[in-house]
Design a protein around this motif. Structure first.
Motif, PDB file in Angstrom:
ATOM      1  N   THR A   1       5.362  -3.973   5.048  1.00 43.43           N
ATOM      2  CA  THR A   1       6.515  -4.138   5.934  1.00 43.43           C
ATOM      3  C   THR A   1       7.773  -3.698   5.204  1.00 43.43           C
ATOM      4  O   THR A   1       7.765  -3.454   3.998  1.00 43.43           O
ATOM      5  N   LEU A   2       8.872  -3.631   5.947  1.00 39.08           N
ATOM      6  CA  LEU A   2      10.173  -3.379   5.337  1.00 39.08           C
ATOM      7  C   LEU A   2      10.588  -4.570   4.472  1.00 39.08           C
ATOM      8  O   LEU A   2       9.930  -5.616   4.483  1.00 39.08           O
TER       9      LEU A   2
ATOM     10  N   LEU B   1      14.694  -4.297  12.444  1.00 38.15           N
ATOM     11  CA  LEU B   1      14.527  -3.079  13.209  1.00 38.15           C
ATOM     12  C   LEU B   1      15.739  -2.855  14.106  1.00 38.15           C
ATOM     13  O   LEU B   1      16.477  -3.793  14.434  1.00 38.15           O
TER      14      LEU B   1
ATOM     15  N   PRO C   1      10.676  -6.959  11.417  1.00 37.20           N
ATOM     16  CA  PRO C   1       9.843  -5.798  11.066  1.00 37.20           C
ATOM     17  C   PRO C   1       8.431  -6.175  10.621  1.00 37.20           C
ATOM     18  O   PRO C   1       7.985  -5.828   9.516  1.00 37.20           O
TER      19      PRO C   1
ATOM     20  N   THR D   1       4.210  -6.106  10.915  1.00 40.13           N
ATOM     21  CA  THR D   1       3.205  -5.085  11.189  1.00 40.13           C
ATOM     22  C   THR D   1       2.074  -5.735  11.968  1.00 40.13           C
ATOM     23  O   THR D   1       1.509  -6.749  11.524  1.00 40.13           O
TER      24      THR D   1
ATOM     25  N   SER E   1       5.680  -1.697   9.035  1.00 38.74           N
ATOM     26  CA  SER E   1       6.451  -2.376  10.094  1.00 38.74           C
ATOM     27  C   SER E   1       6.306  -1.681  11.440  1.00 38.74           C
ATOM     28  O   SER E   1       7.284  -1.347  12.107  1.00 38.74           O
ATOM     29  N   CYS E   2       5.063  -1.472  11.849  1.00 38.51           N
ATOM     30  CA  CYS E   2       4.783  -0.806  13.118  1.00 38.51           C
ATOM     31  C   CYS E   2       3.853  -1.668  13.951  1.00 38.51           C
ATOM     32  O   CYS E   2       3.366  -2.703  13.490  1.00 38.51           O
TER      33      CYS E   2
ATOM     34  N   GLU F   1       8.310   2.615  10.467  1.00 41.32           N
ATOM     35  CA  GLU F   1       8.876   1.397  11.039  1.00 41.32           C
ATOM     36  C   GLU F   1       9.351   1.568  12.478  1.00 41.32           C
ATOM     37  O   GLU F   1       9.903   2.600  12.853  1.00 41.32           O
TER      38      GLU F   1
ATOM     39  N   PRO G   1       9.851   7.030  12.553  1.00 31.30           N
ATOM     40  CA  PRO G   1      10.393   5.721  12.942  1.00 31.30           C
ATOM     41  C   PRO G   1      10.757   5.673  14.424  1.00 31.30           C
ATOM     42  O   PRO G   1      11.292   6.630  14.979  1.00 31.30           O
TER      43      PRO G   1
END
Length: 237
Positions: free
Chosen positions: A101-102, A108, A114, A116, A132-133, A149, A167
């Motif tokens: 993750t960030l 975000l 953020p 995942t 972070s998606c 992200e 992103p």
């Protein structure tokens, strides 16, 4: 004071490495006691009894591994920034992938944390990187893909190997994408959609076989016993 501390750290590492080199030169076998599951600042990874975590994988911090999920050899799932990671039912993170993750203070652009999220029946190909998606249920992420992200991969999608999702991008449901940056290729056929769940289930069956090969608390002592039977000296590295 800082320079003195740094000097001690450098000298300590040099002495340790010298000692290891001398042991190897003498023919002494070195074995390691790697910890696949690591609690970080009180955040403990969660897994079920039928989750497979490879002995050389690293699951760190606030990570949830749901039933029949698997994290394969050399993969790192690292939630050490106060943001969680979820791996859904029957999903897999294949060899050498990184899921993270960030940073702790990051947010975000959408305002959401953020985290995942990997949904159910998702196959993440070897060497992929997810940051972070959100990957929704029933997706195939090809080998060496990068998902950055804020991006969303919707359900019943396939990413070709090497795809880079920039992103805050969105991969719509029912489509195949590829390239850097990711571009639309085609709508999925019914056979392709049906194959997504089957791929995850096949990897899940392989994971069950690997679970049977490894004891729940590690098998380092088995390696040590084998070395001792051969009359070799051994030390933990």
């Amino acid at each position: 004071m800082a320079s003195n501390t740094g000097f001690k750290a450098i000298m300590g590492r040099a002495l340790r490495e010298t000692g290891v080199a001398l042991k190897e030169a003498s023919g002494m076998e070195i074995f390691t006691r790697h910890r696949p599951m690591v609690t970080f600042f009180g955040a403990q990874p969660f897994k079920t009894n039928d989750t497979f975590i490879a002995p050389s994988a690293s699951i760190i911090g606030d990570v949830t591994n749901w039933d029949e999920s698997s994290v394969w050899y050399g993969s790192v799932v690292r939630a050490d920034s106060n943001h969680s990671i979820t791996i859904g039912f029957a999903s897999n993170v294949q060899d050498g992938s990184v899921v993270t993750t960030l940073g702790e203070k990051s947010t975000l652009e959408s305002g959401f944390p953020p985290v995942t999220h990997i949904g159910h029946y998702v196959s993440v190909g070897a060497g992929s990187v997810l940051i972070s998606c959100r990957v929704e249920d029933l997706a195939i992420i090809g080998e060496k893909c990068t998902i950055l992200e804020g991006s969303i991969v919707e359900t019943k999608t396939i990413l070709e190997p090497g795809t880079v999702v920039p992103p805050y991008a969105r991969i719509p449901s029912g489509q195949k994408w590829g390239g850097n940056p990711a571009q639309y290729i085609a709508d999925l056929t019914d056979d392709e959609k049906n194959s997504i769940k089957g791929k995850a289930e096949k990897i899940g069956e392989q994971a069950k076989e690997h679970i049977l090969e490894f004891l729940p608390f590690g098998n380092t002592f088995v390696h040590l016993e084998d070395l001792e039977k051969k009359g070799m000296k051994a030390t933990q590295g």
